[in-house]
Design a protein around this motif. Structure first.
Motif, PDB file in Angstrom:
ATOM      1  N   GLU A 148       0.810  -1.215   0.000  1.00 41.59           N
ATOM      2  CA  GLU A 148       0.000   0.000   0.000  1.00 41.59           C
ATOM      3  C   GLU A 148       0.849   1.272   0.000  1.00 41.59           C
ATOM      4  OE1 GLU A 148      -4.103  -0.581   0.293  1.00 41.59           O
ATOM      5  OE2 GLU A 148      -2.573  -1.277  -1.119  1.00 41.59           O
ATOM      6  N   LEU A 149       2.043   1.216   0.561  1.00 45.64           N
ATOM      7  CA  LEU A 149       2.898   2.403   0.510  1.00 45.64           C
ATOM      8  C   LEU A 149       3.318   2.687  -0.929  1.00 45.64           C
ATOM      9  CD1 LEU A 149       4.379   4.677   1.925  1.00 45.64           C
ATOM     10  CD2 LEU A 149       6.307   3.113   2.280  1.00 45.64           C
ATOM     11  N   LEU A 150       3.731   1.639  -1.639  1.00 46.78           N
ATOM     12  CA  LEU A 150       4.097   1.841  -3.041  1.00 46.78           C
ATOM     13  C   LEU A 150       2.887   2.319  -3.838  1.00 46.78           C
ATOM     14  CD1 LEU A 150       6.099   1.738  -5.319  1.00 46.78           C
ATOM     15  CD2 LEU A 150       5.693  -0.723  -5.538  1.00 46.78           C
ATOM     16  N   ARG A 151       1.712   1.788  -3.549  1.00 49.28           N
ATOM     17  CA  ARG A 151       0.510   2.247  -4.253  1.00 49.28           C
ATOM     18  C   ARG A 151       0.211   3.715  -3.966  1.00 49.28           C
ATOM     19  NH1 ARG A 151      -3.373  -0.842  -6.662  1.00 49.28           N
ATOM     20  NH2 ARG A 151      -5.125   0.201  -5.685  1.00 49.28           N
ATOM     21  N   SER A 152       0.572   4.200  -2.797  1.00 47.95           N
ATOM     22  CA  SER A 152       0.378   5.629  -2.530  1.00 47.95           C
ATOM     23  C   SER A 152       1.244   6.468  -3.463  1.00 47.95           C
ATOM     24  CB  SER A 152       0.692   5.951  -1.065  1.00 47.95           C
ATOM     25  OG  SER A 152       2.070   6.146  -0.822  1.00 47.95           O
ATOM     26  N   TYR A 153       2.398   5.926  -3.828  1.00 47.44           N
ATOM     27  CA  TYR A 153       3.280   6.619  -4.766  1.00 47.44           C
ATOM     28  C   TYR A 153       2.780   6.476  -6.200  1.00 47.44           C
ATOM     29  CZ  TYR A 153       6.988   7.740  -1.412  1.00 47.44           C
ATOM     30  OH  TYR A 153       7.714   8.272  -0.372  1.00 47.44           O
ATOM     31  N   ARG A 168      -8.477  16.706 -14.883  1.00 45.68           N
ATOM     32  CA  ARG A 168      -8.503  17.070 -13.464  1.00 45.68           C
ATOM     33  C   ARG A 168      -9.277  16.061 -12.625  1.00 45.68           C
ATOM     34  NH1 ARG A 168      -7.180  22.255 -11.808  1.00 45.68           N
ATOM     35  NH2 ARG A 168      -8.789  22.195 -10.179  1.00 45.68           N
ATOM     36  N   ASP A 169     -10.320  15.483 -13.179  1.00 47.49           N
ATOM     37  CA  ASP A 169     -11.103  14.514 -12.413  1.00 47.49           C
ATOM     38  C   ASP A 169     -10.273  13.285 -12.064  1.00 47.49           C
ATOM     39  OD1 ASP A 169     -13.309  16.154 -12.464  1.00 47.49           O
ATOM     40  OD2 ASP A 169     -14.222  15.159 -14.199  1.00 47.49           O
ATOM     41  N   ARG A 170      -9.570  12.757 -13.052  1.00 52.29           N
ATOM     42  CA  ARG A 170      -8.738  11.580 -12.783  1.00 52.29           C
ATOM     43  C   ARG A 170      -7.574  11.944 -11.869  1.00 52.29           C
ATOM     44  NH1 ARG A 170      -7.458   7.537 -17.572  1.00 52.29           N
ATOM     45  NH2 ARG A 170      -9.714   7.330 -17.279  1.00 52.29           N
ATOM     46  N   ALA A 171      -7.045  13.145 -12.060  1.00 52.85           N
ATOM     47  CA  ALA A 171      -5.955  13.593 -11.196  1.00 52.85           C
ATOM     48  C   ALA A 171      -6.426  13.694  -9.748  1.00 52.85           C
ATOM     49  CB  ALA A 171      -5.428  14.941 -11.672  1.00 52.85           C
ATOM     50  N   ARG A 172      -7.597  14.270  -9.561  1.00 49.94           N
ATOM     51  CA  ARG A 172      -8.116  14.405  -8.194  1.00 49.94           C
ATOM     52  C   ARG A 172      -8.365  13.019  -7.572  1.00 49.94           C
ATOM     53  NH1 ARG A 172     -10.216  18.075  -4.770  1.00 49.94           N
ATOM     54  NH2 ARG A 172     -11.777  17.307  -3.303  1.00 49.94           N
ATOM     55  N   GLU A 173      -8.895  12.104  -8.349  1.00 49.57           N
ATOM     56  CA  GLU A 173      -9.137  10.750  -7.842  1.00 49.57           C
ATOM     57  C   GLU A 173      -7.829  10.114  -7.363  1.00 49.57           C
ATOM     58  OE1 GLU A 173     -10.652   6.360  -9.468  1.00 49.57           O
ATOM     59  OE2 GLU A 173     -10.431   8.054 -10.841  1.00 49.57           O
ATOM     60  N   GLY A 174      -6.782  10.233  -8.171  1.00 47.39           N
ATOM     61  CA  GLY A 174      -5.502   9.628  -7.816  1.00 47.39           C
ATOM     62  C   GLY A 174      -4.835  10.294  -6.630  1.00 47.39           C
ATOM     63  N   PHE A 175      -4.833  11.635  -6.599  1.00 47.75           N
ATOM     64  CA  PHE A 175      -4.224  12.337  -5.471  1.00 47.75           C
ATOM     65  C   PHE A 175      -4.979  12.043  -4.174  1.00 47.75           C
ATOM     66  CE2 PHE A 175      -2.604  15.672  -8.647  1.00 47.75           C
ATOM     67  CZ  PHE A 175      -1.320  15.138  -8.648  1.00 47.75           C
ATOM     68  N   ASP A 176      -6.301  11.951  -4.273  1.00 50.47           N
ATOM     69  CA  ASP A 176      -7.105  11.655  -3.091  1.00 50.47           C
ATOM     70  C   ASP A 176      -6.809  10.241  -2.582  1.00 50.47           C
ATOM     71  OD1 ASP A 176      -9.344  12.415  -1.253  1.00 50.47           O
ATOM     72  OD2 ASP A 176     -10.295  10.694  -2.193  1.00 50.47           O
ATOM     73  N   ALA A 177      -6.683   9.284  -3.488  1.00 51.43           N
ATOM     74  CA  ALA A 177      -6.370   7.905  -3.093  1.00 51.43           C
ATOM     75  C   ALA A 177      -4.998   7.836  -2.437  1.00 51.43           C
ATOM     76  CB  ALA A 177      -6.418   6.989  -4.313  1.00 51.43           C
ATOM     77  N   SER A 178      -4.032   8.567  -2.981  1.00 55.25           N
ATOM     78  CA  SER A 178      -2.691   8.587  -2.405  1.00 55.25           C
ATOM     79  C   SER A 178      -2.713   9.155  -0.989  1.00 55.25           C
ATOM     80  CB  SER A 178      -1.765   9.427  -3.286  1.00 55.25           C
ATOM     81  OG  SER A 178      -0.478   9.529  -2.713  1.00 55.25           O
ATOM     82  N   LEU A 179      -3.430  10.248  -0.809  1.00 52.62           N
ATOM     83  CA  LEU A 179      -3.524  10.867   0.512  1.00 52.62           C
ATOM     84  C   LEU A 179      -4.171   9.925   1.517  1.00 52.62           C
ATOM     85  CD1 LEU A 179      -3.330  13.252   2.465  1.00 52.62           C
ATOM     86  CD2 LEU A 179      -5.492  14.111   1.495  1.00 52.62           C
ATOM     87  N   ARG A 180      -5.267   9.273   1.120  1.00 53.67           N
ATOM     88  CA  ARG A 180      -5.953   8.355   2.034  1.00 53.67           C
ATOM     89  C   ARG A 180      -5.036   7.215   2.469  1.00 53.67           C
ATOM     90  NH1 ARG A 180     -10.053   8.250  -1.675  1.00 53.67           N
ATOM     91  NH2 ARG A 180      -9.652   6.044  -2.019  1.00 53.67           N
ATOM     92  N   ARG A 182      -1.756   7.163   2.609  1.00 54.07           N
ATOM     93  CA  ARG A 182      -0.685   7.635   3.491  1.00 54.07           C
ATOM     94  C   ARG A 182      -1.215   7.939   4.889  1.00 54.07           C
ATOM     95  NH1 ARG A 182       3.526  11.045  -0.348  1.00 54.07           N
ATOM     96  NH2 ARG A 182       3.875   9.293  -1.780  1.00 54.07           N
ATOM     97  N   GLU A 183      -2.419   8.460   4.962  1.00 59.39           N
ATOM     98  CA  GLU A 183      -3.014   8.698   6.279  1.00 59.39           C
ATOM     99  C   GLU A 183      -3.310   7.375   6.981  1.00 59.39           C
ATOM    100  OE1 GLU A 183      -5.226  13.017   5.613  1.00 59.39           O
ATOM    101  OE2 GLU A 183      -6.322  11.168   5.159  1.00 59.39           O
ATOM    102  N   GLN A 184      -3.829   6.410   6.244  1.00 59.42           N
ATOM    103  CA  GLN A 184      -4.143   5.108   6.838  1.00 59.42           C
ATOM    104  C   GLN A 184      -2.886   4.390   7.315  1.00 59.42           C
ATOM    105  OE1 GLN A 184      -6.291   3.115   3.719  1.00 59.42           O
ATOM    106  NE2 GLN A 184      -8.063   4.486   3.851  1.00 59.42           N
ATOM    107  N   LEU A 185      -1.801   4.526   6.566  1.00 58.41           N
ATOM    108  CA  LEU A 185      -0.550   3.866   6.922  1.00 58.41           C
ATOM    109  C   LEU A 185       0.204   4.593   8.032  1.00 58.41           C
ATOM    110  CD1 LEU A 185       0.707   3.079   3.311  1.00 58.41           C
ATOM    111  CD2 LEU A 185       0.023   1.375   5.004  1.00 58.41           C
ATOM    112  N   GLY A 190       4.919  11.708   4.379  1.00 52.09           N
ATOM    113  CA  GLY A 190       4.399  11.732   3.018  1.00 52.09           C
ATOM    114  C   GLY A 190       3.043  12.382   2.874  1.00 52.09           C
ATOM    115  N   VAL A 191       2.445  12.787   4.003  1.00 48.96           N
ATOM    116  CA  VAL A 191       1.099  13.366   3.937  1.00 48.96           C
ATOM    117  C   VAL A 191       1.122  14.780   3.366  1.00 48.96           C
ATOM    118  CG1 VAL A 191      -0.847  14.172   5.337  1.00 48.96           C
ATOM    119  CG2 VAL A 191       0.128  11.909   5.737  1.00 48.96           C
TER     120      VAL A 191
END
Length: 255
Positions: A148-153, A168-180, A182-185, A190-191
């Motif tokens: 999951e850490l690598l997936r955040s990257y 922008r929609d796909r970008a926001r989806e990806g950045f949001d997933a990365s943030l989630r 990193r917060e979960q881990l 990296g947050v």
């Protein structure tokens, strides 16, 4: 160890590993990777990372150990090219090519190798198509292995490429997933970069809140990542370099 690493205490974590790293190849490599990550976030401490990596290379025996050490060598050369004082592109490409030759197609180290090849393609070769292909392979491989850490990257870099393409929609989806992730881990260091990236594709009021939170985190961690600290401290000036080099134009996402 994870708690120290995630809070930017790389040197403390490396010291704990030092005794075992003198004799154990896996520990030596883990210590080298820690200190290379420190270089990525601080744009400093190059000598310590180089010494730790040389030890890991010397201890490596079998193909997988030598491949992992070569992959770390390629990453250090990449980080030094982006944040350091000289271009080490040839070294990065040679080391990652050596890694690929040593690893079978289904080896556990393949996703990380693919990701690092994507970094070189995106930020040193400026080849977004090659970067996207490498990141997708890394993303899928990391998902299959539960990294999951690598997936955040990988989420972060795929999102950056989508943003560059105007999606922008796909970008926001990806950045949001990365943030989630990193917060979960609990990957605290990296947050802030994840928040700053998501801010770039968010509404103005939400973006301001995210940048303020990113700045607070950077300050709490002693000013790392240094390239983000400079960016956030530049009053959002256009072209503020995110990689720690004064006067170099910022392109791509470096971490």
């Amino acid at each position: 160890m994870w708690r120290l690493r995630s809070r930017a205490c790389w040197q403390e974590a490396a010291e704990l590993l030092r005794p075992a790293a003198e004799v154990d190849p896996a520990t030596a490599l883990g210590r080298a990777e820690l200190l290379i990550e420190q270089c990525l976030f601080t744009a400093a401490h190059w000598t310590a990372a180089e010494q730790a990596l040389r030890l890991a290379e010397a201890l490596a025996t079998g193909p997988e150990e030598r491949a992992a050490a070569a992959c770390a060598r390629g990453f250090l050369a990449y980080v030094a090219s982006v944040l350091g004082s000289r271009d080490r592109l040839d070294e990065a490409q040679a080391a990652l090519g050596r890694t690929s030759a040593l690893l079978p197609p289904d080896a556990p180290g393949r996703p990380l190798l693919d990701f690092r090849r994507g970094l070189v393609a995106e930020n040193l070769l400026r080849d977004r198509t090659a970067a996207w292909i490498a990141y997708r392979r890394a993303h899928e491989g990391a998902g299959e292995r539960g990294d999951e850490l690598l997936r955040s990257y990988t989420w972060r870099h795929l999102a950056a490429l989508a943003q560059a393409a105007g999606d922008r929609d796909r970008a926001r989806e990806g950045f949001d997933a990365s943030l989630r992730l990193r917060e979960q881990l609990g990957f605290t260091v990296g947050v802030a970069p994840a928040l700053a990236a998501l801010a770039e594709v968010s509404a103005p009021e939400e973006a301001a809140r995210m940048r303020a939170e990113a700045a607070r985190l950077v300050q709490a961690l002693g000013g790392v990542p240094v390239w983000l600290a400079r960016q956030l401290g530049a009053a959002r000036a256009p072209g503020a370099p995110p990689d720690g080099r004064i006067g170099r134009e910022a392109q791509g996402t470096i971490s």
